[in-house]
Write a protein that holds these residues in place. Structure first.
Motif, short mmCIF file in Angstrom:
data_model
loop_
_atom_site.label_atom_id
_atom_site.label_comp_id
_atom_site.label_asym_id
_atom_site.label_seq_id
_atom_site.Cartn_x
_atom_site.Cartn_y
_atom_site.Cartn_z
N MET A 135 0.85 -1.18 0.00
CA MET A 135 0.00 0.00 0.00
C MET A 135 0.89 1.23 0.00
N SER A 136 0.51 2.19 -0.82
CA SER A 136 1.25 3.45 -0.91
C SER A 136 0.33 4.58 -0.50
N THR A 137 0.88 5.53 0.22
CA THR A 137 0.09 6.68 0.63
C THR A 137 0.86 7.95 0.32
N SER A 138 0.22 8.86 -0.37
CA SER A 138 0.79 10.20 -0.54
C SER A 138 -0.01 11.11 0.37
N THR A 139 0.25 12.37 0.31
CA THR A 139 -0.51 13.29 1.15
C THR A 139 -1.97 13.37 0.75
N LYS A 140 -2.27 13.01 -0.51
CA LYS A 140 -3.65 13.15 -0.97
C LYS A 140 -4.29 11.84 -1.44
N LEU A 141 -3.50 10.77 -1.64
CA LEU A 141 -4.03 9.52 -2.17
C LEU A 141 -3.53 8.33 -1.38
N GLN A 142 -4.42 7.37 -1.17
CA GLN A 142 -4.02 6.07 -0.66
C GLN A 142 -4.18 5.09 -1.82
N VAL A 143 -3.15 4.29 -2.10
CA VAL A 143 -3.17 3.35 -3.21
C VAL A 143 -2.99 1.94 -2.65
N THR A 144 -3.91 1.05 -3.02
CA THR A 144 -3.87 -0.34 -2.55
C THR A 144 -3.89 -1.27 -3.75
N PRO A 145 -2.88 -2.14 -3.89
CA PRO A 145 -2.92 -3.11 -4.98
C PRO A 145 -4.02 -4.15 -4.72
N THR A 146 -4.45 -4.79 -5.78
CA THR A 146 -5.46 -5.84 -5.68
C THR A 146 -4.80 -7.18 -6.00
N PHE B 8 -12.10 15.88 2.41
CA PHE B 8 -12.09 16.87 3.47
C PHE B 8 -13.54 17.30 3.71
N GLY B 9 -14.03 17.07 4.92
CA GLY B 9 -15.42 17.38 5.22
C GLY B 9 -15.58 18.25 6.45
N ASP B 10 -16.68 18.96 6.46
CA ASP B 10 -17.08 19.72 7.63
C ASP B 10 -18.60 19.83 7.59
N GLU B 11 -19.15 20.73 8.42
CA GLU B 11 -20.63 20.83 8.50
C GLU B 11 -21.29 21.24 7.18
N ARG B 12 -20.52 21.79 6.25
CA ARG B 12 -21.08 22.22 4.95
C ARG B 12 -21.19 21.07 3.96
N GLY B 13 -20.37 20.04 4.14
CA GLY B 13 -20.32 18.93 3.19
C GLY B 13 -18.89 18.43 3.07
N TRP B 14 -18.44 18.16 1.87
CA TRP B 14 -17.09 17.64 1.67
C TRP B 14 -16.49 18.14 0.37
N PHE B 15 -15.17 17.97 0.25
CA PHE B 15 -14.42 18.31 -0.95
C PHE B 15 -13.36 17.23 -1.17
N THR B 16 -13.15 16.86 -2.42
CA THR B 16 -12.05 15.97 -2.77
C THR B 16 -11.51 16.38 -4.13
N GLU B 17 -10.24 16.22 -4.31
CA GLU B 17 -9.61 16.43 -5.61
C GLU B 17 -9.67 15.07 -6.31
N SER B 18 -10.55 14.92 -7.29
CA SER B 18 -10.78 13.60 -7.88
C SER B 18 -9.63 13.12 -8.75
N PHE B 19 -8.86 14.03 -9.31
CA PHE B 19 -7.67 13.62 -10.05
C PHE B 19 -6.68 14.77 -10.10
N HIS C 170 -16.00 6.97 -2.28
CA HIS C 170 -15.09 7.79 -3.09
C HIS C 170 -13.94 6.99 -3.72
N ARG C 171 -14.01 5.68 -3.66
CA ARG C 171 -12.93 4.87 -4.24
C ARG C 171 -12.92 4.99 -5.75
N GLN C 172 -11.72 4.84 -6.29
CA GLN C 172 -11.53 4.77 -7.73
C GLN C 172 -10.76 3.49 -8.02
#
Length: 188
Positions: A1-12, A25-36, A113-115
């Motif tokens: 498994m590899s983890t960067s500051t923004k992505l976790q990568v898991t082999p299958t 990143f979530g709070d009371e308003r909802g969430w945000f993610t950088e999808s790519f 949110h998995r890809q």
């Protein structure tokens, strides 16, 4: 498994098919993610990819799409779900691969949110688990209908364990229903 500051990568079980989990990143308003992000993807996976096409599909529950691949203009795919959930499957059809003939399946959903990164040389398909689903995928080459092939979703040699309830038949189009048996399907 590899983890960067923004992505976790898991082999299958197919080592170069990767589960990508972006930070959310979530709070009371909802969430945000950088999808790519190309730089973060390269750092986390060790892959430098150039996506040339984005696709977006909407499907109803128990729709099964696939198992598709292109013999020419092969496509690597980064797939995700933005509404609903699907069971996403990749089948290794690369004859020189140690996982030739093997499959992996993972649930992708708007909630998790998995890809899934599916390299070129694999057949790909999915089954919609929720009432409806919206499925997005980036490809590394353009759609090339002249070289498109379809592997039978239910071929016993592959033995995919689709999570279909007892007595439910998948909703499929004619092309996917006529998918080729493992022995007849062209391979890489």
């Amino acid at each position: 498994m590899s983890t960067s500051t923004k992505l976790q990568v898991t082999p299958t079980a197919i080592h170069d098919v990767l589960v990508i989990e972006p930070k959310v990143f979530g709070d009371e308003r909802g969430w945000f993610t950088e999808s790519f992000n190309a730089q973060d993807f390269a750092v986390a996976t060790g892959l430098s990819v150039n996506f040339v096409q984005d696709n977006h599909s909407f499907s109803r529950q128990w729709t099964l799409r696939g198992l598709h691949y292109q013999l020419e203009h092969t496509q690597g795919k980064l797939v995700r779900v933005v509404a609903g959930s699907v069971f996403d499957v990749a089948v290794d059809i690369r004859q020189n691969s140690p996982t030739y003939g093997k499959w992996v399946g993972i649930e992708l959903s708007a909630q998790n949110h998995r890809q899934l990164w599916i390299p070129a040389g694999l057949a790909h398909g999915f089954l919609v688990l929720s009432e409806t689903a919206e499925f997005l995928y980036k490809t590394t080459d353009y759609y090339h209908p002249q070289s498109e092939a379809c592997l039978a979703w239910n071929d016993p040699t592959i033995g995919i364990e689709w999570p279909l309830p007892q007595g439910i038949a998948p909703n499929m189009n004619a092309k996917d229903s006529a998918g080729l048996a493992w022995d007849a399907a062209p391979k890489f």
